[in-house]
Design a protein around this motif. Structure first.
Motif, short mmCIF file in Angstrom:
data_model
loop_
_atom_site.label_atom_id
_atom_site.label_comp_id
_atom_site.label_asym_id
_atom_site.label_seq_id
_atom_site.Cartn_x
_atom_site.Cartn_y
_atom_site.Cartn_z
N THR A 124 0.73 -1.10 -0.07
CA THR A 124 0.02 -0.07 0.09
C THR A 124 0.85 1.31 -0.03
OG1 THR A 124 -0.14 0.18 2.41
CG2 THR A 124 -1.84 -1.20 1.22
N GLU A 125 0.21 2.51 -0.07
CA GLU A 125 1.05 3.54 -0.16
C GLU A 125 1.79 3.61 1.40
OE1 GLU A 125 0.01 7.56 -2.33
OE2 GLU A 125 -1.88 6.35 -1.66
N ASP A 126 1.20 3.55 2.36
CA ASP A 126 1.74 3.47 3.79
C ASP A 126 2.89 2.50 3.87
OD1 ASP A 126 -0.14 5.68 4.39
OD2 ASP A 126 -1.62 4.30 5.27
N ALA A 127 2.61 1.24 3.63
CA ALA A 127 3.71 0.52 3.59
C ALA A 127 4.98 0.56 2.80
CB ALA A 127 3.04 -0.94 3.15
N ALA A 128 4.66 1.36 1.47
CA ALA A 128 5.87 1.55 0.92
C ALA A 128 6.57 2.60 1.49
CB ALA A 128 5.45 2.10 -0.82
N LYS A 129 5.76 3.85 1.83
CA LYS A 129 6.54 4.88 2.60
C LYS A 129 7.37 4.51 3.72
CE LYS A 129 3.01 8.38 1.76
NZ LYS A 129 2.12 9.26 2.09
N GLU A 130 6.68 3.67 4.62
CA GLU A 130 7.31 2.78 5.84
C GLU A 130 8.62 2.33 5.58
OE1 GLU A 130 6.09 -0.38 8.94
OE2 GLU A 130 4.43 1.14 8.54
N LEU A 131 8.53 1.17 4.56
CA LEU A 131 9.72 0.53 3.92
C LEU A 131 10.78 1.49 3.63
CD1 LEU A 131 11.04 -2.23 3.29
CD2 LEU A 131 9.81 -1.97 0.97
N PHE A 132 10.77 2.38 2.82
CA PHE A 132 11.69 3.30 2.30
C PHE A 132 12.11 4.18 3.26
CE2 PHE A 132 10.33 1.67 -1.57
CZ PHE A 132 11.45 1.67 -2.33
N GLU A 133 11.50 4.83 4.20
CA GLU A 133 11.69 5.43 5.21
C GLU A 133 12.59 4.92 6.16
OE1 GLU A 133 7.95 7.46 6.38
OE2 GLU A 133 8.17 9.08 5.14
N LYS A 134 12.26 3.70 6.72
CA LYS A 134 13.05 2.91 7.53
C LYS A 134 14.54 2.83 7.12
CE LYS A 134 12.95 -1.73 9.62
NZ LYS A 134 12.13 -2.94 9.53
N LEU A 135 14.47 2.94 5.91
CA LEU A 135 16.14 2.69 5.40
C LEU A 135 16.55 4.11 5.15
CD1 LEU A 135 15.50 -0.26 3.08
CD2 LEU A 135 16.72 -0.30 5.17
N ASP A 136 16.07 5.29 5.73
CA ASP A 136 16.58 6.44 5.60
C ASP A 136 16.40 7.09 4.09
OD1 ASP A 136 16.86 6.86 8.36
OD2 ASP A 136 18.85 5.83 8.09
N PHE A 137 15.52 6.86 3.43
CA PHE A 137 15.32 7.60 2.03
C PHE A 137 14.22 8.33 2.33
CE2 PHE A 137 16.45 3.10 0.05
CZ PHE A 137 17.04 3.52 -1.10
N ASN A 138 14.44 9.80 1.63
CA ASN A 138 13.77 10.73 1.62
C ASN A 138 12.58 10.72 0.64
OD1 ASN A 138 15.08 12.21 3.81
ND2 ASN A 138 16.51 12.64 2.14
N VAL A 139 11.32 10.60 1.13
CA VAL A 139 10.40 10.23 0.07
C VAL A 139 9.86 11.58 -0.43
CG1 VAL A 139 7.75 9.42 0.01
CG2 VAL A 139 9.35 8.32 1.51
N ILE A 140 9.78 11.61 -1.79
CA ILE A 140 9.52 12.85 -2.39
C ILE A 140 7.94 12.71 -2.65
CG2 ILE A 140 9.61 13.94 -4.62
CD1 ILE A 140 12.65 12.76 -4.94
N LYS A 141 7.40 11.70 -3.17
CA LYS A 141 6.20 11.40 -3.48
C LYS A 141 5.59 9.99 -3.71
CE LYS A 141 2.96 12.68 -7.51
NZ LYS A 141 3.08 13.37 -8.71
N THR A 142 4.48 9.57 -3.24
CA THR A 142 3.79 8.40 -3.76
C THR A 142 2.46 8.52 -4.27
OG1 THR A 142 2.59 8.24 -1.73
CG2 THR A 142 4.75 7.24 -1.76
#
Length: 189
Positions: A149-167
């Motif tokens: 889901t959008e939330d799961a994708a954001k959580e996954l990438f943020e956990k690895l210290d990526f800066n989410v630009i957009k979903t």
């Protein structure tokens, strides 16, 4: 990968003409002109060819030997036969493009793969990925899927210290598959 080796021509035919223009625009907007791109799980080579024709330096990989052959022929680039778990590039790419490819990585392995990809990016590098929308994980239609889901994708990438630009959510670009939904994510190293 057996599915793609055994169904390479059908998969190629069904994906090579899909119009990904809006996705390209989102991704390329953040890259330096003529930068270096890793097409991660390039499938038919459709996106590799597009980026190459726009003047980018493209490295393409795929886990299916048969898809590598078809993508190499289509794109004119020697596609490397490589599993995501074998990636060992270090700060080589301005951007990573993983369209409908990482969705085949089990949740138990996805963090390791994303860490490898993060290491592959130059500082401030941009990373695009797409996953089937949902919360299913397991075998479906002869392949392994890890939907997000959008939330799961954001959580996954943020956990690895990526800066989410957009979903964002889109429908499938392939003809006859418009009812399928995808979650797209664009992040920065």
């Amino acid at each position: 990968m057996n599915y793609y080796d055994e169904n390479a021509q059908d998969f190629f035919d069904g994906t090579v003409d899909a119009d990904m223009t809006p996705h390209y625009e989102e991704f390329l907007n953040y890259l330096p002109k003529y930068g270096e791109i890793l097409d991660c799980g390039c499938g038919s080579g459709r996106d590799t060819l597009k980026f190459k024709n726009l003047g980018y330096e493209v490295t393409a990989i795929d886990g299916s030997l048969e898809m590598c052959k078809l993508a190499s022929e289509h794109s004119g680039i020697d596609v490397k036969h490589m599993q995501f778990q074998e990636i060992e590039f270090v700060e080589e790419f301005d951007g990573i493009w993983a369209s409908a490819s990482l969705l085949h990585v089990p949740s138990s392995e996805i963090e390791d793969v994303l860490k490898r990809l993060k290491t592959s990016l130059k500082d401030d590098g941009i990373f695009y990925a797409s996953f089937k929308y949902g919360d299913f994980e397991g075998h479906r239609n002869g392949r392994y899927f890890n939907d997000l889901t959008e939330d799961a994708a954001k959580e996954l990438f943020e956990k690895l210290d990526f800066n989410v630009i957009k979903t964002w959510i889109t429908t499938d670009a392939r003809k006859g598959r418009e009812n399928e939904r995808w979650v797209n994510i664009l992040v920065k190293k």
